[in-house]
Motif scaffolding. Structure first.
Motif, short mmCIF file in Angstrom:
data_model
loop_
_atom_site.label_atom_id
_atom_site.label_comp_id
_atom_site.label_asym_id
_atom_site.label_seq_id
_atom_site.Cartn_x
_atom_site.Cartn_y
_atom_site.Cartn_z
N LYS A 40 4.01 -7.47 1.75
CA LYS A 40 4.34 -6.22 1.08
C LYS A 40 5.72 -6.33 0.43
CE LYS A 40 1.97 -3.43 4.60
NZ LYS A 40 2.14 -2.36 5.61
N GLY A 41 5.98 -5.49 -0.53
CA GLY A 41 7.30 -5.46 -1.14
C GLY A 41 8.31 -4.77 -0.24
N LEU A 42 9.59 -4.91 -0.57
CA LEU A 42 10.63 -4.27 0.22
C LEU A 42 10.46 -2.75 0.24
CD1 LEU A 42 13.32 -4.48 1.81
CD2 LEU A 42 14.50 -4.31 -0.39
N GLY A 43 10.11 -2.18 -0.91
CA GLY A 43 9.95 -0.73 -1.00
C GLY A 43 8.91 -0.19 -0.04
N LYS A 44 7.75 -0.88 0.05
CA LYS A 44 6.67 -0.43 0.95
C LYS A 44 7.09 -0.58 2.40
CE LYS A 44 2.47 0.98 1.83
NZ LYS A 44 2.59 1.11 3.31
N ASN A 45 7.79 -1.67 2.73
CA ASN A 45 8.27 -1.86 4.10
C ASN A 45 9.27 -0.79 4.50
OD1 ASN A 45 7.17 -4.35 5.47
ND2 ASN A 45 7.77 -5.25 3.54
N LEU A 46 10.17 -0.45 3.59
CA LEU A 46 11.16 0.59 3.87
C LEU A 46 10.49 1.95 4.04
CD1 LEU A 46 14.04 -0.36 1.39
CD2 LEU A 46 14.01 -0.65 3.89
N ASP A 47 9.44 2.20 3.27
CA ASP A 47 8.70 3.46 3.39
C ASP A 47 8.02 3.55 4.75
OD1 ASP A 47 7.68 5.95 2.14
OD2 ASP A 47 5.73 4.96 2.37
N ASP A 48 7.41 2.45 5.21
CA ASP A 48 6.79 2.42 6.54
C ASP A 48 7.82 2.66 7.64
OD1 ASP A 48 4.38 1.88 5.35
OD2 ASP A 48 4.45 -0.28 5.72
N PHE A 49 8.99 2.04 7.48
CA PHE A 49 10.06 2.20 8.46
C PHE A 49 10.53 3.65 8.53
CE2 PHE A 49 14.67 2.28 9.33
CZ PHE A 49 14.68 1.72 10.60
N LYS A 50 10.75 4.24 7.37
CA LYS A 50 11.23 5.63 7.33
C LYS A 50 10.21 6.58 7.92
CE LYS A 50 14.57 8.37 6.33
NZ LYS A 50 15.84 8.24 7.07
N LYS A 51 8.94 6.31 7.68
CA LYS A 51 7.88 7.16 8.23
C LYS A 51 7.93 7.15 9.75
CE LYS A 51 2.87 7.79 8.22
NZ LYS A 51 1.56 7.28 7.71
N MET A 52 8.15 5.98 10.34
CA MET A 52 8.20 5.88 11.81
C MET A 52 9.41 6.62 12.39
SD MET A 52 6.82 2.07 12.74
CE MET A 52 7.76 1.19 11.52
N THR A 53 10.56 6.52 11.71
CA THR A 53 11.75 7.21 12.21
C THR A 53 11.57 8.73 12.14
OG1 THR A 53 12.83 7.11 10.02
CG2 THR A 53 13.27 5.31 11.56
N ILE A 54 10.91 9.22 11.09
CA ILE A 54 10.66 10.66 10.96
C ILE A 54 9.69 11.14 12.03
CG2 ILE A 54 9.60 12.42 9.48
CD1 ILE A 54 10.76 10.94 7.07
N GLU A 55 8.63 10.36 12.28
CA GLU A 55 7.65 10.74 13.31
C GLU A 55 8.31 10.81 14.69
OE1 GLU A 55 4.58 7.84 12.91
OE2 GLU A 55 3.49 8.99 11.40
N LEU A 56 9.21 9.87 14.96
CA LEU A 56 9.91 9.89 16.24
C LEU A 56 10.83 11.11 16.33
CD1 LEU A 56 10.56 8.57 18.95
CD2 LEU A 56 12.30 7.20 17.79
N ALA A 57 11.53 11.42 15.25
CA ALA A 57 12.41 12.59 15.23
C ALA A 57 11.63 13.88 15.42
CB ALA A 57 13.19 12.63 13.92
#
Length: 253
Positions: free
Chosen positions: A115-132
């Motif tokens: 995957k590109g960096l943008g898609k990986n960063l989006d996946d990462f941000k999604k996980m941090t929001i779900e945890l919050a």
């Protein structure tokens, strides 16, 4: 002048936290956000009729942005406040098991090289929001998020990872993401330059090489094969010039 906003209907499988934020923004734009907190939260200056209109509009806005399968889940709720609370209880799970799962997934996150960096960063941000969203005390600090992100990097980013780790006294997620984007751009330029260097070094593209090979083959096919023509089927020799049997005129070099 009224403005129209399109929101993807929530079907239970999407990110509820993002959907919830969009709907709240829509309710705020319509000036009826307080309606999801209950009738008692509406301004006392409003008439009973005005309050009823606001509550009705808020309920309709929420329902129109839900898919049929989710609507069945909240079918018994009659007010915007009750529907909102029911949705949060269904899709903002705050159990210990869910928190552990979200943390394990986030802490073990590794970027996918396909995957590109943008898609990986989006996946990462999604996980941090779900945890919050899983609890008031579950939001990670900015520095901890940056550390987890650095730990997820592939080998192609190892030099920028080292620079971030050892080249500063503090660390922020924004600075980390900015450095990664710069590195990604550098890698893209490098890749492009390497492709162009094939021509700088005098190498020819494969297509041209094949064309040259074909030309050589065609050239050979047009060259007379004197050796094959010097004998007939009976083995007698023919003249190289006149083609008759019985005499051979040597070629003087």
């Amino acid at each position: 002048m009224s403005m129209k906003f399109d929101i993807d209907k929530f079907d239970g499988s999407r990110d509820f936290g993002i959907w919830r934020r969009k709907v709240k923004a829509l309710l705020s734009q319509q000036k009826i956000l307080k309606a999801i907190e209950g009738p008692e939260k509406l301004p006392d200056s409003l008439t009973v009729e005005q309050k009823d209109d606001m509550l009705e509009m808020a309920l309709g806005t929420i329902i129109l942005n839900l898919s049929d399968n989710v609507l069945r889940e909240i079918n018994d709720e009659k007010t915007a406040c009750d529907v909102w609370k029911k949705l949060e209880s269904l899709y903002l799970t705050k159990s210990l098991t869910n928190k552990i799962y979200l943390k394990e997934r986030l802490f073990g996150f590794k970027m996918d090289a396909s995957k590109g960096l943008g898609k990986n960063l989006d996946d990462f941000k999604k996980m941090t929001i779900e945890l919050a969203n899983a609890g008031e005390n579950e939001k990670l600090s900015d520095e901890n998020e940056a550390i987890i992100l650095l730990n997820s990097l592939p080998d192609s980013f190892k030099d920028v990872k080292a620079a971030i780790k050892y080249g500063r006294s503090s660390l922020s997620l924004e600075e980390c993401i900015s450095a990664l984007k710069s590195k990604e751009l550098e890698l893209k330029i490098e890749k492009k330059d390497n492709g162009e260097n094939l021509f700088v070094r005098g190498r020819q593209p494969v297509k041209n090489h094949n064309n040259n090979s074909n030309n050589k083959i065609k050239g050979r096919s047009k060259t007379p094969n004197y050796r094959s023509q010097s004998r007939n089927r009976n083995g007698s020799r023919k003249c190289y010039f006149c083609g008759k049997e019985g005499h051979i005129k040597k070629i003087l070099l």
